[in-house]
Design a protein around this motif. Structure first.
Motif: not given
Length: 274
Positions: A72-74, A63-70
């Motif tokens: 740390l999360g990526n 659902i949430y993989g790579f998110i542009s600008g994130d």
């Protein structure tokens, strides 16, 4: 009737201890097969995509993989999926008696590696769960949070028992750790089994918020409860309890194989081109 004849007649046809041991080994083999399929999927989906730089492909099925600008999360997402390969591949090796008894040094170092990766991935997953937008219901978040917390707790307890050389306790905590570390794998198996019993209808499943989704996400809890029954039967002298636990474990082994088959077709095998 002689005493020896009476003893022979009163002896059970099936030794409850051997039956329980056989059932545990059967479940382990079934789980190892299912986890091998998961390991192959992780390698094909995430490692190949990483080497190719194809990060869009890595977003498939999540659902949430790579998110542009994130940033740390990526980074947490990438480390989580890549480390999942190693923890899933190394875990079953800890419970093979021949490996544990003949290659003690490997067993110790592989255990340290497994524990370290378990703590890293669970901590990262907990941070990611609360760092990014929430998906699914709050109940799903609670179940996943409980899994992450128990990984850390069981890992620390397994390490403590090993350091104190209480190896029976260490083995029990390590088995519990194996179950909760496999939470994501059990999640997939849960959907595979639900697909099987409902012939693909899957009522109550809706965007990870339906009652069926919560039940499926809790599959690892069912597995942990089954392990506790198995461990209790091992420690108690009751032959009836051992036979009941053996029957339950054999049924669970069959469920793992069936669920792995359907989970592989739902999640792990490539989708045929239209």
């Amino acid at each position: 009737m002689t005493d020896s004849a009476a003893t022979t007649r009163s002896r059970p046809l099936i030794d409850p201890r051997k039956a329980l041991s056989f059932a545990g080994a059967l479940w382990f083999v079934s789980a190892a097969i299912g986890q091998l399929a998961f390991v192959i999927h992780i390698a094909a989906q995430y490692y190949v995509s990483t080497f190719r730089g194809d990060f869009e492909r890595m977003d498939e099925g999540v659902i949430y993989g790579f998110i542009s600008g994130d940033l740390l999360g990526n980074a947490l997402f990438l480390s989580h999926v890549l480390l999942a390969f190693w923890i899933t591949a190394s875990g079953p090796l800890q419970f093979i008696p021949q490996v544990r008894n003949r290659f003690r040094t490997f067993h110790r170092w592989n255990g340290r590696f497994y524990l370290t990766v378990a703590l890293l991935t669970s901590s990262g997953a907990l941070i990611l769960s609360y760092l990014r937008p929430h998906f699914g219901s709050l109940a799903l978040l609670f179940v996943n949070t409980a899994d992450g917390v128990l990984i850390i707790a069981f890992g620390c307890l397994a390490l403590r028992a090993a350091l104190k050389r209480r190896f029976d306790d260490h083995k029990r905590w390590a088995l519990r750790l194996f179950i909760v570390v496999s939470g994501v794998w059990f999640f997939r198996l849960g959907y595979g089994f639900y697909f099987f019993i409902t012939a693909g209808e899957m009522p109550g499943s809706h965007n990870l918020s339906g009652p069926a989704d919560i039940a499926v996400a809790s599959t690892w809890i069912v597995a942990l409860a089954g392990l506790e029954l198995y461990l209790s039967a091992q420690r108690r002298p009751s032959g009836g309890l051992k036979m009941a636990a053996a029957a339950m474990t054999i049924a669970a082994a069959g469920a793992v194989l069936v669920s792995s088959y359907f989970a592989a077709h739902m999640f792990w095998l490539p989708t045929p081109a239209a």
